[in-house]
Design an enzyme around this catalytic site. Structure first.
Site, mmCIF file in Angstrom:
data_model
loop_
_atom_site.group_PDB
_atom_site.id
_atom_site.type_symbol
_atom_site.label_atom_id
_atom_site.label_comp_id
_atom_site.label_asym_id
_atom_site.label_seq_id
_atom_site.Cartn_x
_atom_site.Cartn_y
_atom_site.Cartn_z
ATOM 1 N N LEU A 1 0.954 -1.645 -0.148
ATOM 2 C CA LEU A 1 0.087 0.284 -0.393
ATOM 3 C C LEU A 1 0.621 1.628 -0.131
ATOM 4 O O LEU A 1 2.126 1.104 0.305
ATOM 5 C CB LEU A 1 -1.152 -0.125 1.611
ATOM 6 C CG LEU A 1 -2.171 -0.855 1.325
ATOM 7 C CD1 LEU A 1 -2.877 -0.352 2.653
ATOM 8 C CD2 LEU A 1 -3.435 -0.665 0.266
ATOM 9 N N ASP A 2 0.338 2.120 -0.968
ATOM 10 C CA ASP A 2 0.997 3.583 -0.783
ATOM 11 C C ASP A 2 1.909 3.796 0.896
ATOM 12 O O ASP A 2 0.448 3.589 1.706
ATOM 13 C CB ASP A 2 0.550 4.458 -1.445
ATOM 14 C CG ASP A 2 1.011 4.330 -3.073
ATOM 15 O OD1 ASP A 2 1.448 3.200 -2.995
ATOM 16 O OD2 ASP A 2 -0.685 5.118 -3.915
ATOM 17 N N ARG A 3 2.465 4.523 1.293
ATOM 18 C CA ARG A 3 2.347 5.535 2.152
ATOM 19 C C ARG A 3 1.428 5.953 3.290
ATOM 20 O O ARG A 3 0.815 5.743 3.892
ATOM 21 C CB ARG A 3 3.779 6.200 2.753
ATOM 22 C CG ARG A 3 4.085 6.594 3.720
ATOM 23 C CD ARG A 3 5.524 7.874 3.499
ATOM 24 N NE ARG A 3 6.113 7.801 4.843
ATOM 25 C CZ ARG A 3 7.752 7.644 5.180
ATOM 26 N NH1 ARG A 3 7.852 7.994 4.653
ATOM 27 N NH2 ARG A 3 7.973 8.001 6.290
ATOM 28 N N ASN B 1 -0.212 3.154 -8.136
ATOM 29 C CA ASN B 1 -1.308 4.127 -7.766
ATOM 30 C C ASN B 1 -1.572 4.203 -8.575
ATOM 31 O O ASN B 1 -2.402 5.877 -9.454
ATOM 32 C CB ASN B 1 -0.080 5.744 -8.739
ATOM 33 C CG ASN B 1 0.945 5.488 -7.345
ATOM 34 O OD1 ASN B 1 1.973 6.822 -7.505
ATOM 35 N ND2 ASN B 1 1.571 4.957 -5.970
#
Length: 303
Positions: A144-146, A242
């Site tokens: 997962l993105d930060r 993304n």
């Protein structure tokens, strides 16, 4: 489509450890289990119930006096569901000897980068499993993105990681996100499809030309909206880097707080994206695992 996938995957990894019984007459769960498993004591059965290892028609049941009706199926799962453990950066939602599911907070990296190696979901979970046994390890299955919060799945061994990644499309039945996007989305539901590629500065770009990157498909529906923001339920058909962020921006409604993809507001002081649900087939037992978290309060305050 999804049910066919999960069925074929289950055929590859049969659950040989689960006991299964069919109810032939109305009964209370404890009484039924005592008859079906005479070698187990009442305390043994209470332990199975408290660890949510008793499934009635596929759903975990912990009540000893749960009423059963003729025709129902009762299973004893080999997987113990440990109590949810809460930490500052993440909560452990589920853990057994093969996998861990966590609810990651926004701001926590999934894995190490050049600038940050210690404070990551990977490093924190590594410490957690090593407390149980110094030889234990953790393996990243997906990221997962930060700045995205929500559910992440980790493996506890290399073979389990490889099986999850190799059969990802067959294993994962559903991945659902909640997104807060800028502006009022007029269309109640829709699908965005494009080809995504990454440039030298690690920014993703979208194109309608089939040769320009990997195909990405995102489905969305509107849950709530006002003049400033819309709350969307987003389902991934593909899992590209993304993907949701660039598809929302391409739709003309960037995710709130997403400066990288041209958002102009940041009302929640974080990215408005949360991985709220994951449903998958357990890589060892073959059971259907279904986890869902609540929509973050900070999202709901805008509506």
């Amino acid at each position: 489509m999804h049910s066919k996938k999960s069925k074929s995957f289950q055929n590859k990894i049969p659950n040989q450890n689960n006991l299964s019984f069919t109810v032939t007459a109305n009964s209370l769960l404890m009484d039924f289990l005592m008859i079906q498993m005479p070698h187990k004591s009442r305390n043994n059965i209470k332990s199975l119930l408290s660890h949510k290892q008793v499934l009635v028609d596929g759903n975990p049941v912990s009540q000893f006096n749960f009423p059963l009706t003729s025709g129902q199926k009762v299973e004893i799962s080999s997987n113990r569901i440990l109590p949810e453990q809460k930490f500052r950066e993440y909560n452990i939602i589920y853990e057994d000897q093969h996998i861990i599911v966590i609810d990651k907070m926004a701001g926590l990296l999934s894995m190490a980068t050049k600038n940050e190696k210690r404070n990551t979901a990977y490093s924190l979970l590594s410490k957690h499993v090593k407390k149980q046994d110094r030889g234990n390890k953790i393996f990243i299955v997906h990221r997962l993105d930060r700045e995205t919060s929500g559910l992440m799945l980790f493996a506890k061994s290399e073979p389990v990681k490889m099986k999850l990644q190799e059969f990802w499309n067959e294993t994962v039945i559903e991945r659902t996100y909640i997104a807060v996007v800028e502006g009022m989305v007029e269309q109640q539901e829709g699908t965005i499809s494009s080809y995504l590629s990454e440039d030298k500065v690690f920014k993703m770009h979208s194109s309608q030309a089939p040769g320009d990157g990997q195909k990405a498909v995102t489905h969305f529906s509107v849950l709530k909206k006002n003049e400033s923001y819309s709350l969307l339920k987003v389902n991934l058909e593909t899992g590209r880097k993304n993907q949701i962020r660039i598809h929302m921006q391409e739709m003309g409604h960037p995710i709130a707080g997403d400066k990288k993809y041209y958002a102009t507001t940041n009302p929640m002081k974080r990215l408005g994206l949360h991985a709220t649900k994951i449903t998958f087939i357990h890589p060892v037992s073959g059971e259907k695992m279904d986890f869902e978290t609540k929509i973050p309060r900070v999202f709901m305050r805008l509506f």
